[in-house]
Motif scaffolding. Structure first.
Motif, PDB file in Angstrom:
ATOM      1  N   VAL A  97      66.878  90.487  16.070  1.00  0.00           N
ATOM      2  CA  VAL A  97      67.044  89.342  16.977  1.00  0.00           C
ATOM      3  C   VAL A  97      66.075  89.419  18.148  1.00  0.00           C
ATOM      4  N   TYR A  98      65.977  90.593  18.746  1.00  0.00           N
ATOM      5  CA  TYR A  98      65.256  90.692  20.012  1.00  0.00           C
ATOM      6  C   TYR A  98      63.742  90.680  19.839  1.00  0.00           C
ATOM      7  N   TRP A  99      63.210  91.606  19.051  1.00  0.00           N
ATOM      8  CA  TRP A  99      61.762  91.773  19.030  1.00  0.00           C
ATOM      9  C   TRP A  99      61.031  90.603  18.389  1.00  0.00           C
ATOM     10  N   SER A 100      61.520  90.115  17.275  1.00  0.00           N
ATOM     11  CA  SER A 100      60.816  89.009  16.612  1.00  0.00           C
ATOM     12  C   SER A 100      60.800  87.759  17.491  1.00  0.00           C
ATOM     13  N   ASN A 101      61.940  87.441  18.104  1.00  0.00           N
ATOM     14  CA  ASN A 101      62.001  86.257  18.960  1.00  0.00           C
ATOM     15  C   ASN A 101      61.244  86.452  20.270  1.00  0.00           C
ATOM     16  N   SER A 102      61.245  87.681  20.797  1.00  0.00           N
ATOM     17  CA  SER A 102      60.475  87.951  22.009  1.00  0.00           C
ATOM     18  C   SER A 102      58.982  87.742  21.760  1.00  0.00           C
ATOM     19  N   ILE A 103      58.496  88.250  20.614  1.00  0.00           N
ATOM     20  CA  ILE A 103      57.074  88.078  20.295  1.00  0.00           C
ATOM     21  C   ILE A 103      56.737  86.594  20.105  1.00  0.00           C
ATOM     22  N   ASN A 104      57.627  85.859  19.433  1.00  0.00           N
ATOM     23  CA  ASN A 104      57.387  84.429  19.254  1.00  0.00           C
ATOM     24  C   ASN A 104      57.313  83.699  20.599  1.00  0.00           C
ATOM     25  N   MET A 105      58.201  84.062  21.529  1.00  0.00           N
ATOM     26  CA  MET A 105      58.192  83.410  22.847  1.00  0.00           C
ATOM     27  C   MET A 105      56.978  83.832  23.673  1.00  0.00           C
TER      28      MET A 105
END
Length: 364
Positions: free
Chosen positions: A116-124
């Motif tokens: 949840v955290y890393w993939s969405n953080s990179i996308n943002m």
């Protein structure tokens, strides 16, 4: 970026990002309605971070050089992306085990966090990088536009300042010649000159005036010249009703009439007719001035093609060249000025085309 349009840009931009994110997520094999909520939390957090980055830029980084500004925006994008991912993870963690989201299995907390955290953080982060690039591009474009407008205004002010001494020098010479021969006429001429100078001194307030105001000054100018040239100067004007309220550059018409008298009347023993015609032609204002012409030596101002494909005036230095510079600065390709000299008809014709715009608050 203008403060007026910034909220619109923000809402539209991030709404589009949300729509694209939801479209991408909805294509997965496993998709639930809760994803809409999670997507709103993620995009909303990134949008808030982008606004905070903008506030910091305007408060601390606005006057720094480009390199420091780019470093600030990159760091702001990284931190913003990490914060948006963290907000999403906290939302998922708080909702886990409720009716909206299944509980996290024992021993799976770290795996769910990483997913949840890393993939969405990179996308943002990537999305905020794109936002930062767009923001700095808009800011730089606006700064460049403001600088160009300031430069244009400075050039216009300089051109107008060139007109005032040129005009005053000519008029004082005319009045000086009348003082001994006809003191009464000289006194009247001084009164008219005072009115005209008052008009000239207001040039810094407005670069454009209504045609009716400019015509008043032209008529006074012609009256001053008729005191000197008497019957040698025959002036006629024809102005359409629609044209009276049209906006024109201040002193443009007076300067054009001055050049016509100087080059088309003063040099001829018997003088001649000076005709002014102003009318609306579609979305343009057409100004035509005709005066006598008896060959290349009789007219000092000539129009020749320049290396940039435009026309320029030579001869007086301040005459047609000044008018062309002002029109180019104020209207660009929407305005033109052309001088045609016809030896067969012994007539010179100056044609000026301007965008037709109506002056507000003018009563005829």
């Amino acid at each position: 970026m203008s403060s007026i349009y910034y909220p619109i840009y923000q809402i539209v931009g991030w709404a589009l990002a949300y729509a694209l994110l939801m479209f991408s997520v909805s294509q997965r094999p496993i998709f639930s309605q809760t994803e809409y909520y999670f997507g709103a939390v993620l995009i909303g957090s990134a949008a808030v971070c982008s606004h905070l980055v903008r506030c910091g830029y305007k408060r601390w980084m606005k006057h720094f050089n480009t390199s420091w500004q780019m470093i600030y925006l990159v760091l702001g994008s990284v931190i913003g992306g990490l914060i948006a991912g963290l907000v999403l993870w906290l939302t998922v963690w708080l909702m886990a085990g409720t009716q909206w989201y299944p509980p996290i299995a024992p021993g799976r907390m770290q795996a769910v966090f990483n997913m949840v955290y890393w993939s969405n953080s990179i996308n943002m982060m990537l999305l905020l990088f794109l936002w930062s690039a767009s923001y700095i591009a808009i800011v730089r474009t606006r700064m460049l536009r403001d600088a160009e407008q300031a430069l244009m205004q400075g050039q216009l002010d300089l051109l107008i300042q060139q007109l005032n001494p040129h005009f005053l020098f000519n008029m004082l010479n005319n009045i000086r010649a009348m003082i001994i021969e006809n003191p009464n006429k000289a006194r009247d001429a001084i009164t008219q000159l005072a009115d005209m100078l008052r008009y000239n001194l207001q040039a810094h307030k407005h670069t454009e005036v209504a045609l009716c105001d400019e015509l008043d000054i032209v008529e006074q100018y012609v009256a001053l010249n008729k005191m000197q040239y008497e019957e040698r100067l025959q002036y006629h004007q024809e102005v359409d009703a629609e044209a009276y309220r049209a906006l024109i550059p201040r002193l443009l018409l007076q300067q054009s009439i001055e050049n016509a008298i100087k080059h088309g009347i003063a040099g001829y023993r018997h003088g001649g007719e000076l005709n002014l015609s102003v009318r609306r032609v579609g979305e343009q204002l057409q100004i035509i001035i005709t005066n006598p012409y008896q060959g290349p030596t009789a007219v000092k101002d000539t129009v020749q093609p320049s290396s940039r494909g435009r026309h320029r005036a030579q001869g007086s230095g301040i005459g047609l060249a000044n008018s062309q510079s002002r029109l180019a600065l104020m209207y660009g390709h929407q305005a033109s000025i052309d001088l045609a000299c016809n030896e067969a008809t012994q007539q010179a014709t100056l044609t000026i085309l301007l965008p037709y715009r109506v002056a507000e608050g003018v009563q005829l």
